[in-house]
Design an enzyme around this catalytic site. Structure first.
Site, PDB file in Angstrom:
ATOM      1  N   ASN A  94      34.127  34.405  33.538  1.00  0.00           N
ATOM      2  CA  ASN A  94      34.834  35.619  33.932  1.00  0.00           C
ATOM      3  C   ASN A  94      34.308  36.854  33.211  1.00  0.00           C
ATOM      4  O   ASN A  94      34.354  37.959  33.747  1.00  0.00           O
ATOM      5  CB  ASN A  94      36.341  35.457  33.725  1.00  0.00           C
ATOM      6  CG  ASN A  94      36.994  34.734  34.891  1.00  0.00           C
ATOM      7  OD1 ASN A  94      36.363  34.505  35.920  1.00  0.00           O
ATOM      8  ND2 ASN A  94      38.254  34.375  34.753  1.00  0.00           N
ATOM      9  N   SER A 118      42.620  40.498  35.712  1.00  0.00           N
ATOM     10  CA  SER A 118      41.867  39.248  35.590  1.00  0.00           C
ATOM     11  C   SER A 118      42.083  38.582  34.228  1.00  0.00           C
ATOM     12  O   SER A 118      42.244  39.256  33.211  1.00  0.00           O
ATOM     13  CB  SER A 118      40.380  39.518  35.788  1.00  0.00           C
ATOM     14  OG  SER A 118      40.143  40.203  37.002  1.00  0.00           O
ATOM     15  N   HIS A 174      48.637  37.837  26.605  1.00  0.00           N
ATOM     16  CA  HIS A 174      49.152  37.252  27.834  1.00  0.00           C
ATOM     17  C   HIS A 174      48.849  35.758  27.800  1.00  0.00           C
ATOM     18  O   HIS A 174      47.774  35.311  28.161  1.00  0.00           O
ATOM     19  CB  HIS A 174      48.475  37.916  29.034  1.00  0.00           C
ATOM     20  CG  HIS A 174      49.014  37.457  30.351  1.00  0.00           C
ATOM     21  ND1 HIS A 174      50.352  37.441  30.636  1.00  0.00           N
ATOM     22  CD2 HIS A 174      48.388  37.005  31.470  1.00  0.00           C
ATOM     23  CE1 HIS A 174      50.525  37.003  31.879  1.00  0.00           C
ATOM     24  NE2 HIS A 174      49.349  36.725  32.396  1.00  0.00           N
TER      25      HIS A 174
END
Length: 310
Positions: A94, A118, A174
């Protein structure tokens, strides 16, 4: 106002439609590398305009040139973790995707506000900031808004009250290291500790930490997208309308909360210029330590990417 959404998956497409329905932009561009997907989804959304009562122009593209002169760019592109894939594998894959996306975005837009969705969120926000060269106030991660929404919804469910009466903050990273701040959680001004026993609060905190996994376990394939999209659009609305909303967002800290040079979720004021202020609220010793531990995990992952980003 022109808003570009990168990634025509469930989160990106849902966010695009919400942006249009709220008429937050004159033009919404949905970009994806898969030919036909952004074009088809955008056309379907556009054709809902007469019924949903919006005039926003929505179109899809595979060419970043169509993002030219965007005011806001919402990045939802990236891979989901697959069976057998380590977190490190996902991080590297990513990172490469977000690096390429950010380079393309900056090629055609001089000074956009970038909102990152993302995953891994905090690290990808760092990647976008590093590659873009934008001021830190203009590269923002969407994590705390979503985590806080989940926290609030679980509290409302437990107490059988309106979600609108729940005030709360979830800070930090997160993921498992997120930090729901019980001290500032209230229901119509009443501290949650007066309405729920500690064991109930602890259970809600734990459910919030596992909120994304709970949905994945139900769906079997795929992950959450309605709440993530709604959370991202809440941030966009605060910026577009210069509402000065106080929301928990991922931003680079420069000494606040004893954290320096790391992207972490904290309370901020969101307005037309992006992050206009970081609110360094008082935290308990336990909460501050948890926030700093969360930031340390993000920093460790960011440091592992130096060779990739240099």
């Amino acid at each position: 106002m022109k808003i570009t959404v990168i990634g025509a998956g469930n989160v990106g497409a849902t966010a695009s439609l919400r942006i249009a329905e709220k008429q937050l932009a004159k033009e919404v561009v949905l970009i994806d590398i898969v030919e036909g997907i952004p074009q088809g989804k955008a056309l379907d959304m556009y054709e809902s305009g007469p019924v949903a009562l919006f005039d926003t122009c929505i179109y899809g593209s595979n060419d970043y040139k169509d993002s030219e002169n965007s005011d806001i760019v919402l990045i939802t592109a990236g891979l989901a973790r697959k069976p057998g894939m380590t977190r490190e594998d996902l991080l590297m894959k990513n990172t490469a995707i977000i690096k390429e996306v950010t380079e393309q975005v900056m090629r055609y837009s001089k000074n956009p506000i970038i909102i990152m969705v993302s995953n891994p969120l905090d690290v990808m926000t760092y990647v976008a900031h590093t590659i873009s060269g934008l001021a830190k106030e203009r590269v923002i991660g969407m994590a705390g808004v979503l985590d806080t929404a989940r926290f609030r919804s679980f509290i409302a469910e437990e107490l059988n009250v309106s979600m609108q009466d729940i005030n709360a903050f979830v800070l930090g990273g997160h993921g498992d290291s997120m930090v729901p701040i019980v001290k500032y959680t209230s229901i119509a001004g009443i501290p949650i500790t007066e309405l729920l026993p500690k064991e109930k609060i602890d259970a809600i905190v734990e459910r919030t930490r596992n909120g994304g996994i709970e949905i994945v376990n139900h769906l079997k394939t795929g992950s959450a997208y309605y709440a993530p999209a709604a959370s991202a659009v809440e941030m966009i609305e605060a910026i577009v309308k210069d509402r000065k909303r106080i929301l928990p967002c991922t931003t680079m800290l420069n000494g606040q909360f004893g954290i320096d040079g790391v992207f972490c979720g904290v309370p901020v004021k969101l307005g037309k210029n992006g992050i206009e202020q970081i609110l360094e609220i008082n935290l308990s010793e336990y909460e501050l330590e948890a926030l700093q531990k969360s930031a340390a995990l993000v920093e460790e992952n960011c440091n592992s990417l130096q060779a990739v980003l240099s």
